[in-house]
Design a protein around this motif. Sequence first.
Motif, PDB file in Angstrom:
ATOM      1  N   TYR A  37       0.848  -1.179   0.000  1.00  0.00           N
ATOM      2  CA  TYR A  37       0.000   0.000   0.000  1.00  0.00           C
ATOM      3  C   TYR A  37       0.894   1.244   0.000  1.00  0.00           C
ATOM      4  N   ASN A  38       0.379   2.340  -0.515  1.00  0.00           N
ATOM      5  CA  ASN A  38       1.153   3.569  -0.611  1.00  0.00           C
ATOM      6  C   ASN A  38       0.951   4.445   0.610  1.00  0.00           C
ATOM      7  N   GLU A  39       2.063   4.851   1.211  1.00  0.00           N
ATOM      8  CA  GLU A  39       2.040   5.841   2.285  1.00  0.00           C
ATOM      9  C   GLU A  39       2.395   7.182   1.642  1.00  0.00           C
ATOM     10  N   ILE A  40       1.477   8.129   1.667  1.00  0.00           N
ATOM     11  CA  ILE A  40       1.663   9.405   0.997  1.00  0.00           C
ATOM     12  C   ILE A  40       1.814  10.502   2.048  1.00  0.00           C
ATOM     13  N   THR A  41       2.899  11.288   1.917  1.00  0.00           N
ATOM     14  CA  THR A  41       3.113  12.415   2.813  1.00  0.00           C
ATOM     15  C   THR A  41       3.442  13.655   1.995  1.00  0.00           C
ATOM     16  N   ASN A  42       3.016  14.798   2.495  1.00  0.00           N
ATOM     17  CA  ASN A  42       3.366  16.087   1.901  1.00  0.00           C
ATOM     18  C   ASN A  42       4.368  16.737   2.842  1.00  0.00           C
ATOM     19  N   ASP A  43       5.431  17.305   2.269  1.00  0.00           N
ATOM     20  CA  ASP A  43       6.503  17.845   3.094  1.00  0.00           C
ATOM     21  C   ASP A  43       7.181  18.999   2.372  1.00  0.00           C
ATOM     22  N   PHE A  44       8.189  19.550   3.003  1.00  0.00           N
ATOM     23  CA  PHE A  44       8.988  20.629   2.441  1.00  0.00           C
ATOM     24  C   PHE A  44      10.440  20.199   2.453  1.00  0.00           C
ATOM     25  N   ILE A  45      11.191  20.511   1.388  1.00  0.00           N
ATOM     26  CA  ILE A  45      12.620  20.222   1.320  1.00  0.00           C
ATOM     27  C   ILE A  45      13.331  21.497   0.861  1.00  0.00           C
ATOM     28  N   SER A  46      14.371  21.872   1.590  1.00  0.00           N
ATOM     29  CA  SER A  46      15.105  23.085   1.227  1.00  0.00           C
ATOM     30  C   SER A  46      15.867  22.863  -0.072  1.00  0.00           C
ATOM     31  N   LYS A  47      16.186  23.950  -0.740  1.00  0.00           N
ATOM     32  CA  LYS A  47      16.924  23.843  -1.997  1.00  0.00           C
ATOM     33  C   LYS A  47      18.297  23.237  -1.782  1.00  0.00           C
ATOM     34  N   SER A  48      18.970  23.588  -0.674  1.00  0.00           N
ATOM     35  CA  SER A  48      20.306  23.038  -0.433  1.00  0.00           C
ATOM     36  C   SER A  48      20.239  21.540  -0.160  1.00  0.00           C
ATOM     37  N   LEU A  49      19.234  21.070   0.579  1.00  0.00           N
ATOM     38  CA  LEU A  49      19.090  19.635   0.823  1.00  0.00           C
ATOM     39  C   LEU A  49      18.741  18.907  -0.468  1.00  0.00           C
ATOM     40  N   PHE A  50      17.861  19.492  -1.262  1.00  0.00           N
ATOM     41  CA  PHE A  50      17.482  18.885  -2.543  1.00  0.00           C
ATOM     42  C   PHE A  50      18.712  18.718  -3.434  1.00  0.00           C
ATOM     43  N   GLU A  51      19.497  19.764  -3.569  1.00  0.00           N
ATOM     44  CA  GLU A  51      20.704  19.699  -4.403  1.00  0.00           C
ATOM     45  C   GLU A  51      21.689  18.663  -3.878  1.00  0.00           C
ATOM     46  N   SER A  52      21.814  18.548  -2.571  1.00  0.00           N
ATOM     47  CA  SER A  52      22.689  17.537  -1.973  1.00  0.00           C
ATOM     48  C   SER A  52      22.189  16.127  -2.283  1.00  0.00           C
ATOM     49  N   CYS A  53      20.880  15.927  -2.226  1.00  0.00           N
ATOM     50  CA  CYS A  53      20.301  14.611  -2.528  1.00  0.00           C
ATOM     51  C   CYS A  53      20.519  14.232  -3.996  1.00  0.00           C
ATOM     52  N   ILE A  54      20.455  15.197  -4.890  1.00  0.00           N
ATOM     53  CA  ILE A  54      20.725  14.933  -6.309  1.00  0.00           C
ATOM     54  C   ILE A  54      22.198  14.552  -6.490  1.00  0.00           C
ATOM     55  N   ARG A  55      23.099  15.328  -5.880  1.00  0.00           N
ATOM     56  CA  ARG A  55      24.544  15.074  -6.005  1.00  0.00           C
ATOM     57  C   ARG A  55      24.939  13.695  -5.483  1.00  0.00           C
ATOM     58  N   THR A  56      24.349  13.277  -4.385  1.00  0.00           N
ATOM     59  CA  THR A  56      24.724  12.007  -3.758  1.00  0.00           C
ATOM     60  C   THR A  56      24.004  10.805  -4.361  1.00  0.00           C
ATOM     61  N   GLY A  57      23.014  11.053  -5.210  1.00  0.00           N
ATOM     62  CA  GLY A  57      22.293   9.952  -5.833  1.00  0.00           C
ATOM     63  C   GLY A  57      21.113   9.444  -5.030  1.00  0.00           C
ATOM     64  N   TYR A  58      20.771  10.130  -3.919  1.00  0.00           N
ATOM     65  CA  TYR A  58      19.598   9.720  -3.155  1.00  0.00           C
ATOM     66  C   TYR A  58      18.321   9.958  -3.958  1.00  0.00           C
ATOM     67  N   LEU A  59      18.322  11.024  -4.779  1.00  0.00           N
ATOM     68  CA  LEU A  59      17.208  11.315  -5.679  1.00  0.00           C
ATOM     69  C   LEU A  59      17.687  11.179  -7.117  1.00  0.00           C
ATOM     70  N   THR A  60      16.871  10.520  -7.946  1.00  0.00           N
ATOM     71  CA  THR A  60      17.167  10.373  -9.368  1.00  0.00           C
ATOM     72  C   THR A  60      15.929  10.793 -10.155  1.00  0.00           C
ATOM     73  N   LYS A  61      16.115  11.718 -11.086  1.00  0.00           N
ATOM     74  CA  LYS A  61      14.985  12.222 -11.858  1.00  0.00           C
ATOM     75  C   LYS A  61      14.369  11.112 -12.702  1.00  0.00           C
ATOM     76  N   ILE A  62      13.041  11.073 -12.732  1.00  0.00           N
ATOM     77  CA  ILE A  62      12.303  10.088 -13.516  1.00  0.00           C
ATOM     78  C   ILE A  62      12.108  10.644 -14.912  1.00  0.00           C
ATOM     79  N   ALA A  63      12.505   9.866 -15.912  1.00  0.00           N
ATOM     80  CA  ALA A  63      12.424  10.310 -17.300  1.00  0.00           C
ATOM     81  C   ALA A  63      10.975  10.414 -17.785  1.00  0.00           C
ATOM     82  N   ASN A  64      10.093   9.546 -17.278  1.00  0.00           N
ATOM     83  CA  ASN A  64       8.700   9.509 -17.732  1.00  0.00           C
ATOM     84  C   ASN A  64       7.774   9.758 -16.534  1.00  0.00           C
TER      85      ASN A  64
END
Length: 72
Positions: A37-64
């Motif tokens: 089942y899906n657990e859905i949450t709404n939250d806030f992420i700072s720009k610096s944390l977001f950029e860090s997550c992209i750099r480290t590979g924790y977040l990967t952009k979905i092509a589709n």
Amino acid sequence: MESYTLKSIGKSTDYMTIIRETEDGYAVRIVRDKDGYNEITNDFISKSLFESCIRTGYLTKIANPEAVAASA
């Protein structure tokens, strides 16, 4: 809206979608697969944390992102 997969343990398909951008960061919706089942949450992420997550590979952009919208 851009969507990103979250690095997770196992075969879960967790992802995050940016709902809105603000001056300080992003309002996001996070969907986590919890044993069928899906657990859905709404939250806030700072720009610096977001950029860090992209750099480290924790977040990967979905092509589709349409595939994510269909499963939500």
